[in-house]
Design an enzyme around this catalytic site. Sequence first.
Site, PDB file in Angstrom:
ATOM      1  CG  ASP A 141       0.549  20.958  23.686  1.00 45.65           C
ATOM      2  OD1 ASP A 141       1.129  20.171  24.352  1.00 45.65           O
ATOM      3  OD2 ASP A 141       1.273  21.474  22.820  1.00 45.65           O
ATOM      4  CE  LYS A 144       3.678  23.584  12.138  1.00 46.71           C
ATOM      5  NZ  LYS A 144       3.058  24.020  10.681  1.00 46.71           N
ATOM      6  CG  ASP A 169       3.080  24.504  24.018  1.00 47.62           C
ATOM      7  OD1 ASP A 169       3.494  23.276  23.684  1.00 47.62           O
ATOM      8  OD2 ASP A 169       3.837  25.367  24.395  1.00 47.62           O
ATOM      9  CG  ASN A 170       4.021  23.992  20.704  1.00 49.68           C
ATOM     10  OD1 ASN A 170       3.288  23.209  20.852  1.00 49.68           O
ATOM     11  ND2 ASN A 170       5.434  24.085  21.139  1.00 49.68           N
TER      12      ASN A 170
HETATM   13  O1  LIG Z   1       3.429  18.892  17.118  1.00 52.76           O
HETATM   14  C1  LIG Z   1       3.396  19.075  18.264  1.00 52.76           C
HETATM   15  N1  LIG Z   1       2.311  19.279  19.015  1.00 52.76           N
HETATM   16  C2  LIG Z   1       2.339  19.492  20.332  1.00 52.76           C
HETATM   17  N2  LIG Z   1       3.266  20.250  20.788  1.00 52.76           N
HETATM   18  C3  LIG Z   1       4.711  20.445  20.108  1.00 52.76           C
HETATM   19  C4  LIG Z   1       5.691  20.934  20.734  1.00 52.76           C
HETATM   20  O2  LIG Z   1       5.270  21.353  22.049  1.00 52.76           O
HETATM   21  C5  LIG Z   1       6.723  20.914  20.244  1.00 52.76           C
HETATM   22  F1  LIG Z   1       7.656  21.609  20.767  1.00 52.76           F
HETATM   23  C6  LIG Z   1       6.904  20.560  18.732  1.00 52.76           C
HETATM   24  C7  LIG Z   1       8.389  20.754  18.076  1.00 52.76           C
HETATM   25  C8  LIG Z   1       8.741  19.751  17.286  1.00 52.76           C
HETATM   26  C9  LIG Z   1       9.880  19.872  16.405  1.00 52.76           C
HETATM   27  C10 LIG Z   1      10.626  21.007  16.592  1.00 52.76           C
HETATM   28  F2  LIG Z   1      11.895  21.124  15.980  1.00 52.76           F
HETATM   29  C11 LIG Z   1      10.082  22.206  17.293  1.00 52.76           C
HETATM   30  C12 LIG Z   1       8.938  22.138  18.208  1.00 52.76           C
HETATM   31  C13 LIG Z   1       5.626  19.947  18.326  1.00 52.76           C
HETATM   32  C14 LIG Z   1       4.721  19.934  18.678  1.00 52.76           C
HETATM   33 MG   LIG Z   2       3.516  21.660  22.641  1.00 51.03          MG
END
Ligand SMILES: O=c1[nH]cnc2c(O)c(F)c(-c3ccc(F)cc3)cc12
Ligand SMILES: [Mg+2]
Length: 214
Positions: A141, A144, A169-170
């Site tokens: 997490d 990416k 995640d993500n």
């Molecule tokens: O950088 C990340 N590291 C870990 N988890 C993340 C996450 O859960 C996000 F939703 C997002 C995220 C940030 C901005 C958005 F517009 C959408 C998702 C980023 C991260």
């Molecule tokens: Mg995340």
Amino acid sequence: TRSTRPQRMLKAVQKNATKGNPESVISAIDYFCKNSEWAMNVGDEKGSILDSVVTEVNPSTVLELGTYCGYSTVRIARLLSPGTKLITLEFNPAYATVARQIIAYAGLQDKVTQVEGSSADLIPQIKERFSITTFDFIFLDHWKDRYLPDIKLFEECGLLRKGSVLLADNVICPGAPEYLEYVRNSPRYESRYYPAHLEYTKVEDGLEKSVFLG
Ligand SMILES: O=c1[nH]cnc2c(O)c(F)c(-c3ccc(F)cc3)cc12
Ligand SMILES: [Mg+2]
């Protein structure tokens, strides 16, 4: 000077949660993110899936990449068997400082080893520094673009065993397409997608669970 969002999240925990009560810390953060300011915690919907996977695996050795403010650290640590500790890695020192206070407020500091630095630097040091042979459970997490290089690093460093579970995640938003392609097409993994939504929104996202087959 203006406080940061993590600092305001910590204040909300100290104001609304009960010291030593992890469930109340989780609820206070979710309330803050739903009603005050969105923040990139895994959240309650994906967090429940995380809970179910951690409970199913009942891991003795755990690694989290990406502590942020400690929300998922608290979610995982509260489910671990007595005597089990998790290692959580955070690159951003300001995030790590807030996480330490949130984890302590939940009373889970004895179940958590926080490490500051990059996954590229840490992963090759883990066996030596923490006397770990392999991980039962890894939560990705952090960033990416590091998911794929880091899973390859886990393989190269011999940190996975038959049955090791990786949960990412993500994988849809922001998205980790190369990682998905790898775990879904590699004969060395059994992969499954858990559909959900981007934390605190209606945007599609989800978790990918991948079991190392040895
Ligand atoms: O950088 C990340 N590291 C870990 N988890 C993340 C996450 O859960 C996000 F939703 C997002 C995220 C940030 C901005 C958005 F517009 C959408 C998702 C980023 C991260
Ligand atoms: Mg995340």
